[in-house]
Design a protein around this motif. Structure first.
Motif, PDB file in Angstrom:
ATOM      1  N   SER A  50      10.529   4.890  -6.847  1.00 46.53           N
ATOM      2  CA  SER A  50       9.131   4.497  -7.011  1.00 46.53           C
ATOM      3  C   SER A  50       8.990   2.980  -7.089  1.00 46.53           C
ATOM      4  N   VAL A  51       9.951   2.307  -7.714  1.00 44.17           N
ATOM      5  CA  VAL A  51       9.927   0.843  -7.754  1.00 44.17           C
ATOM      6  C   VAL A  51      10.028   0.278  -6.336  1.00 44.17           C
ATOM      7  N   SER A  52      10.870   0.892  -5.527  1.00 42.63           N
ATOM      8  CA  SER A  52      11.024   0.465  -4.135  1.00 42.63           C
ATOM      9  C   SER A  52       9.724   0.657  -3.353  1.00 42.63           C
ATOM     10  N   VAL A  53       9.088   1.811  -3.525  1.00 41.71           N
ATOM     11  CA  VAL A  53       7.849   2.096  -2.797  1.00 41.71           C
ATOM     12  C   VAL A  53       6.736   1.152  -3.259  1.00 41.71           C
ATOM     13  N   VAL A  54       6.671   0.887  -4.557  1.00 40.49           N
ATOM     14  CA  VAL A  54       5.659  -0.051  -5.060  1.00 40.49           C
ATOM     15  C   VAL A  54       5.904  -1.433  -4.453  1.00 40.49           C
ATOM     16  N   GLY A  55       7.172  -1.815  -4.345  1.00 40.87           N
ATOM     17  CA  GLY A  55       7.493  -3.092  -3.709  1.00 40.87           C
ATOM     18  C   GLY A  55       7.021  -3.140  -2.265  1.00 40.87           C
ATOM     19  N   GLN A  56       7.213  -2.032  -1.559  1.00 41.63           N
ATOM     20  CA  GLN A  56       6.752  -1.972  -0.170  1.00 41.63           C
ATOM     21  C   GLN A  56       5.229  -2.026  -0.090  1.00 41.63           C
ATOM     22  N   LYS A  63      -3.364   0.628   7.930  1.00 39.80           N
ATOM     23  CA  LYS A  63      -3.828   1.823   7.230  1.00 39.80           C
ATOM     24  C   LYS A  63      -2.771   2.926   7.218  1.00 39.80           C
ATOM     25  N   ALA A  64      -2.132   3.157   8.332  1.00 44.75           N
ATOM     26  CA  ALA A  64      -1.132   4.231   8.414  1.00 44.75           C
ATOM     27  C   ALA A  64       0.027   3.977   7.452  1.00 44.75           C
ATOM     28  N   ARG A  65       0.497   2.728   7.395  1.00 43.64           N
ATOM     29  CA  ARG A  65       1.615   2.403   6.507  1.00 43.64           C
ATOM     30  C   ARG A  65       1.195   2.551   5.049  1.00 43.64           C
ATOM     31  N   LEU A  66       0.011   2.044   4.700  1.00 46.01           N
ATOM     32  CA  LEU A  66      -0.459   2.149   3.322  1.00 46.01           C
ATOM     33  C   LEU A  66      -0.644   3.607   2.902  1.00 46.01           C
ATOM     34  N   GLU A  67      -1.179   4.428   3.790  1.00 48.83           N
ATOM     35  CA  GLU A  67      -1.356   5.849   3.473  1.00 48.83           C
ATOM     36  C   GLU A  67      -0.007   6.542   3.297  1.00 48.83           C
ATOM     37  N   ALA A  68       0.949   6.195   4.162  1.00 46.85           N
ATOM     38  CA  ALA A  68       2.287   6.801   4.057  1.00 46.85           C
ATOM     39  C   ALA A  68       2.958   6.404   2.747  1.00 46.85           C
ATOM     40  N   LEU A  69       2.842   5.132   2.370  1.00 51.67           N
ATOM     41  CA  LEU A  69       3.445   4.681   1.120  1.00 51.67           C
ATOM     42  C   LEU A  69       2.758   5.322  -0.087  1.00 51.67           C
ATOM     43  N   LEU A 114       1.300   8.252  -0.111  1.00 47.71           N
ATOM     44  CA  LEU A 114       1.748   9.643  -0.130  1.00 47.71           C
ATOM     45  C   LEU A 114       3.160   9.751  -0.711  1.00 47.71           C
ATOM     46  N   MET A 115       4.023   8.821  -0.332  1.00 50.87           N
ATOM     47  CA  MET A 115       5.386   8.826  -0.882  1.00 50.87           C
ATOM     48  C   MET A 115       5.350   8.636  -2.396  1.00 50.87           C
ATOM     49  N   LEU A 116       4.528   7.722  -2.857  1.00 49.44           N
ATOM     50  CA  LEU A 116       4.449   7.461  -4.288  1.00 49.44           C
ATOM     51  C   LEU A 116       3.931   8.685  -5.049  1.00 49.44           C
ATOM     52  N   ARG A 117       2.917   9.348  -4.518  1.00 47.55           N
ATOM     53  CA  ARG A 117       2.406  10.570  -5.163  1.00 47.55           C
ATOM     54  C   ARG A 117       3.473  11.671  -5.148  1.00 47.55           C
ATOM     55  N   SER A 118       4.225  11.764  -4.066  1.00 44.84           N
ATOM     56  CA  SER A 118       5.289  12.779  -3.984  1.00 44.84           C
ATOM     57  C   SER A 118       6.376  12.511  -5.016  1.00 44.84           C
ATOM     58  N   LYS A 156       5.084  13.525  -8.410  1.00 43.58           N
ATOM     59  CA  LYS A 156       5.073  14.984  -8.560  1.00 43.58           C
ATOM     60  C   LYS A 156       6.493  15.511  -8.766  1.00 43.58           C
ATOM     61  N   LEU A 157       7.451  14.988  -8.016  1.00 47.04           N
ATOM     62  CA  LEU A 157       8.844  15.394  -8.203  1.00 47.04           C
ATOM     63  C   LEU A 157       9.314  15.079  -9.617  1.00 47.04           C
ATOM     64  N   GLY A 158       8.913  13.934 -10.123  1.00 45.02           N
ATOM     65  CA  GLY A 158       9.279  13.565 -11.485  1.00 45.02           C
ATOM     66  C   GLY A 158       8.749  14.556 -12.495  1.00 45.02           C
ATOM     67  N   GLU A 159       7.513  15.002 -12.283  1.00 45.14           N
ATOM     68  CA  GLU A 159       6.932  15.987 -13.195  1.00 45.14           C
ATOM     69  C   GLU A 159       7.663  17.330 -13.097  1.00 45.14           C
ATOM     70  N   LEU A 160       8.008  17.718 -11.875  1.00 48.18           N
ATOM     71  CA  LEU A 160       8.647  19.016 -11.666  1.00 48.18           C
ATOM     72  C   LEU A 160      10.081  19.070 -12.172  1.00 48.18           C
ATOM     73  N   THR A 161      10.764  17.938 -12.164  1.00 46.39           N
ATOM     74  CA  THR A 161      12.185  17.941 -12.515  1.00 46.39           C
ATOM     75  C   THR A 161      12.456  17.593 -13.964  1.00 46.39           C
ATOM     76  N   GLN A 162      11.410  17.376 -14.756  1.00 41.37           N
ATOM     77  CA  GLN A 162      11.645  17.082 -16.157  1.00 41.37           C
ATOM     78  C   GLN A 162      12.185  18.306 -16.874  1.00 41.37           C
ATOM     79  N   THR A 163      13.297  18.131 -17.559  1.00 43.54           N
ATOM     80  CA  THR A 163      13.883  19.235 -18.316  1.00 43.54           C
ATOM     81  C   THR A 163      13.155  19.360 -19.654  1.00 43.54           C
ATOM     82  N   PRO A 164      13.172  20.541 -20.248  1.00 45.16           N
ATOM     83  CA  PRO A 164      12.542  20.689 -21.573  1.00 45.16           C
ATOM     84  C   PRO A 164      13.165  19.753 -22.605  1.00 45.16           C
TER      85      PRO A 164
END
Length: 163
Positions: free
Chosen positions: A66-72, A88-94, A96-100, A103-111
């Motif tokens: 996420s730090v890398s994507v924010v840098g981009q 626009k295409a690059r900003l939308e792709a970045l 989307l990557m950041l949101r993904s 979401k992965l971070g939320e899904l992979t959090q252990t109890p």
């Protein structure tokens, strides 16, 4: 490259999030790879990629990503300021990557990890409440020492009715 330099390079790589492998650990510890391998086998070491520790490692990898994507995103924004138009295409792709990644971070959090975070949050809240409480006590003592009257604290309410 001297042994000290190789050790420093290995330590930096580990600190910066390089995958933890026996070869890199051996170099950082100043041991032979075969010696560390034997020790790991004898003591039944488990890789950090397994179990709950693997999820924590994944969390740190997701943070790095996420730090890398924010840098981009920052680079794309700066480029748009100099060029005068947005990609626009690059900003939308970045985005989307950041949101993904989020979401992965939320899904992979252990109890266990979530419980640790909650305990840390609770401890921070308790410390803040303790400081507020201490400040209230200090202010009350200062007011009492100054002889300040608190309305209604030392006098009975006026209950005189019509005469």
């Amino acid at each position: 490259m001297a042994v000290g330099e190789r050790r420093a390079v290995a330590l930096r790589a580990l600190f910066e999030g390089a995958p933890v492998e026996l070869e890199l650990l051996a170099l950082a510890a100043g041991l032979r790879h075969s010696t560390l391998q034997k020790m790991a086998r004898r003591e039944s070491w488990v890789s950090g990629e397994m179990g709950a520790k693997g999820a924590v490692t994944l969390q740190s990898r997701l943070r790095q990503l996420s730090v890398s994507v924010v840098g981009q995103l920052e680079e794309a924004s700066m480029a748009s300021l100099t060029d005068g138009h947005y990609d626009k295409a690059r900003l939308e792709a970045l985005g989307l990557m950041l949101r993904s990644i989020e979401k992965l971070g939320e899904l992979t959090q252990t109890p266990e990890h979530a419980a640790d975070e909650q305990m840390k949050s609770d401890a921070e809240m308790a410390a803040a409440i303790g400081k507020i409480n201490q400040r209230i006590i200090e202010l009350a003592r200062e007011l009492a020492a100054a002889g300040a009257l608190v309305p209604g604290a030392d006098a009975a309410p006026d209950r005189a009715g019509p005469a």
